[in-house]
Write an enzyme that holds these catalytic residues in place. Structure first.
Site, PDB file in Angstrom:
ATOM      1  N   LYS A  81      35.592  44.334  44.559  1.00 59.98           N
ATOM      2  CA  LYS A  81      36.743  44.336  45.835  1.00 59.98           C
ATOM      3  C   LYS A  81      36.740  43.164  46.409  1.00 59.98           C
ATOM      4  CE  LYS A  81      37.750  48.066  49.487  1.00 59.98           C
ATOM      5  NZ  LYS A  81      39.470  47.492  49.276  1.00 59.98           N
TER       6      LYS A  81
ATOM      7  N   HIS B  86      31.698  50.325  48.267  1.00 58.31           N
ATOM      8  CA  HIS B  86      32.921  50.029  47.370  1.00 58.31           C
ATOM      9  C   HIS B  86      31.782  49.055  46.295  1.00 58.31           C
ATOM     10  CE1 HIS B  86      36.557  51.745  50.531  1.00 58.31           C
ATOM     11  NE2 HIS B  86      37.220  51.391  48.412  1.00 58.31           N
TER      12      HIS B  86
HETATM   13  P1  NAD Z   1      42.141  44.919  39.893  1.00 58.79           P
HETATM   14  O1  NAD Z   1      41.863  43.264  40.216  1.00 58.79           O
HETATM   15  O2  NAD Z   1      41.325  46.043  38.950  1.00 58.79           O
HETATM   16  O3  NAD Z   1      43.262  44.709  39.035  1.00 58.79           O
HETATM   17  C1  NAD Z   1      44.427  44.066  39.938  1.00 58.79           C
HETATM   18  C2  NAD Z   1      45.409  43.934  38.381  1.00 58.79           C
HETATM   19  O4  NAD Z   1      46.694  43.127  39.095  1.00 58.79           O
HETATM   20  C3  NAD Z   1      45.121  42.794  37.504  1.00 58.79           C
HETATM   21  O5  NAD Z   1      45.397  43.521  36.541  1.00 58.79           O
HETATM   22  C4  NAD Z   1      45.452  41.927  38.330  1.00 58.79           C
HETATM   23  O6  NAD Z   1      45.825  41.075  36.530  1.00 58.79           O
HETATM   24  C5  NAD Z   1      47.116  41.919  38.153  1.00 58.79           C
HETATM   25  N1  NAD Z   1      47.695  41.413  38.116  1.00 58.79           N
HETATM   26  C6  NAD Z   1      47.170  40.072  39.197  1.00 58.79           C
HETATM   27  N2  NAD Z   1      48.808  39.358  39.079  1.00 58.79           N
HETATM   28  C7  NAD Z   1      49.650  39.889  38.933  1.00 58.79           C
HETATM   29  C8  NAD Z   1      50.840  39.775  38.684  1.00 58.79           C
HETATM   30  N3  NAD Z   1      51.761  38.566  39.170  1.00 58.79           N
HETATM   31  N4  NAD Z   1      52.083  40.804  38.120  1.00 58.79           N
HETATM   32  C9  NAD Z   1      51.417  41.745  37.739  1.00 58.79           C
HETATM   33  N5  NAD Z   1      50.302  41.951  37.746  1.00 58.79           N
HETATM   34  C10 NAD Z   1      49.216  41.479  38.594  1.00 58.79           C
HETATM   35  O7  NAD Z   1      42.364  45.882  41.521  1.00 58.79           O
HETATM   36  P2  NAD Z   1      42.100  47.238  41.716  1.00 58.79           P
HETATM   37  O8  NAD Z   1      40.458  47.769  41.768  1.00 58.79           O
HETATM   38  O9  NAD Z   1      42.864  48.026  40.542  1.00 58.79           O
HETATM   39  O10 NAD Z   1      42.699  47.369  42.784  1.00 58.79           O
HETATM   40  C11 NAD Z   1      44.135  46.775  43.244  1.00 58.79           C
HETATM   41  C12 NAD Z   1      44.460  47.066  44.524  1.00 58.79           C
HETATM   42  O11 NAD Z   1      44.189  48.024  44.643  1.00 58.79           O
HETATM   43  C13 NAD Z   1      43.551  46.365  45.451  1.00 58.79           C
HETATM   44  O12 NAD Z   1      44.110  45.827  46.759  1.00 58.79           O
HETATM   45  C14 NAD Z   1      42.781  48.182  46.191  1.00 58.79           C
HETATM   46  O13 NAD Z   1      42.231  47.860  47.264  1.00 58.79           O
HETATM   47  C15 NAD Z   1      43.505  48.840  45.890  1.00 58.79           C
HETATM   48  N6  NAD Z   1      43.177  50.398  45.947  1.00 58.79           N
HETATM   49  C16 NAD Z   1      44.153  51.048  46.549  1.00 58.79           C
HETATM   50  C17 NAD Z   1      43.121  52.507  46.205  1.00 58.79           C
HETATM   51  C18 NAD Z   1      44.581  53.151  47.275  1.00 58.79           C
HETATM   52  O14 NAD Z   1      44.476  54.407  46.925  1.00 58.79           O
HETATM   53  N7  NAD Z   1      45.622  52.906  47.783  1.00 58.79           N
HETATM   54  C19 NAD Z   1      42.706  52.770  45.601  1.00 58.79           C
HETATM   55  C20 NAD Z   1      42.199  52.264  44.916  1.00 58.79           C
HETATM   56  C21 NAD Z   1      42.107  50.740  44.665  1.00 58.79           C
END
Ligand code: NAD
Length: 276
Positions: free
Chosen positions: A163, A159
């Site tokens: 991450k 990744h």
């Molecule tokens: P990222 O860090 O880019 O985004 C996370 C967002 O959450 C940020 O904008 C952050 O400001 C926000 N956040 C933090 N605290 C918050 C709060 N209290 N209230 C609302 N929002 C808040 O991360 P990402 O790459 O978008 O990934 C996010 C999650 O999704 C990770 O756990 C990742 O592993 C997971 N993911 C899952 C899949 C899937 O298919 N299930 C795919 C990709 C990523």
């Protein structure tokens, strides 16, 4: 806005996935963005979500407090971090909301909290919302059952360098699919990396290897290695929209479900069990 639309909120709207989710909702008929939430202090708070998605103005300003927008949506899609997701579940208790959870990296007690919330709320929870990975999980179960204990199982994943959890939720889901098929408990048989004089490989273990580098969106390989042959099941994601489209499909599907814990196999209609 048509009466048949599912009104959707995105939690973590400013994130890598959140921005894609805003676009995926906009492109899917029958779904509409009616709320967006991110953390206090973010530049996007109070501003139209189009600054995040790059799409048409939605008339929806991103909020920093989910409780203040509760009346605006039916279903919330959450891709944030474990503590944020659990706080969201607390805010939704007693409401008639539905939730699609994409966040990964939960520990065992946090997973119990999600299961407990699902007694009251309809929840789809999947470590990977791509159709390809959902199909791969079924293939892995079939392969593990057919190959049995004679084949060593090793799982590798790569990744991007942002991450924060390892191994990925998808790698763990793949490990669980194989372990279940082999009647093993992943918590007992997983080996997370090796170093030094490790001794010979215990045949009952399932090994994990993790790469974090550059902008890799997500790659997973499960290797079954026997005497004289190897079988590899590989999935490579090349665009985050594949996860976003799957999660929005899940949100649309969830609108007609009752309380319970579902995954993508339920959404695709290929589940061989009842929801947890
Ligand atoms: P990222 O860090 O880019 O985004 C996370 C967002 O959450 C940020 O904008 C952050 O400001 C926000 N956040 C933090 N605290 C918050 C709060 N209290 N209230 C609302 N929002 C808040 O991360 P990402 O790459 O978008 O990934 C996010 C999650 O999704 C990770 O756990 C990742 O592993 C997971 N993911 C899952 C899949 C899937 O298919 N299930 C795919 C990709 C990523």
């Amino acid at each position: 806005m048509s009466e048949t639309n599912v009104n959707i909120a995105i939690n973590g709207a400013a994130g890598r996935m959140g921005r894609q989710l805003l676009s995926a909702v906009a492109e899917r008929p029958g779904t509409v963005i009616t709320a967006a939430v991110d953390a206090p202090g973010q530049a996007c708070i109070g501003v139209d979500t189009s600054v995040l998605s790059g799409g048409e103005p939605t008339g929806v300003n991103t909020s920093d407090n989910v409780s203040s927008v509760l009346s605006a949506f039916d279903t919330i899609i959450d891709f944030t971090a474990p503590k944020v997701t659990l706080a969201l579940l607390k805010s939704l208790r007693g409401s008639n909301k539905r939730i699609v959870i994409g966040t990964t990296g939960f520990n065992a007690s946090q997973l119990d909290e999600i299961s407990s919330a699902a007694q009251e709320l309809p929840i789809v929870f999947a470590a990977n919302y791509s159709i390809g990975v959902t199909v791969a999980l079924s293939l892995l179960e079939q392969a593990a059952k057919a190959l049995g204990d004679d084949y060593d199982v090793e799982i590798s994943e790569a990744h991007h360098h942002h991450k924060v959890d390892a191994p990925s939720g998808t790698a763990l889901a793949m490990g669980n699919a194989v372990a279940d098929a082999l009647s093993r408990d992943l918590a007992q048989c997983a080996v997370y990396g090796r170093e030094g004089i490790t001794g010979a490989r215990d045949p009952k273990t399932i090994g994990f290897a993790t790469v974090r580098a550059g902008d890799i969106i997500g790659e997973h390989t499960v290797l079954f290695a026997g005497n004289g042959e190897r079988l590899e099941v590989t999935h490579k994601a090349t665009d985050r929209m594949t996860f976003a489209r799957g999660a929005v499909r899940a949100a649309h599907w969830l609108s007609s479900q009752s309380a319970g814990l579902y995954d993508m196999t339920h959404v695709l209609g290929i589940a061989d069990d009842k929801p947890g």
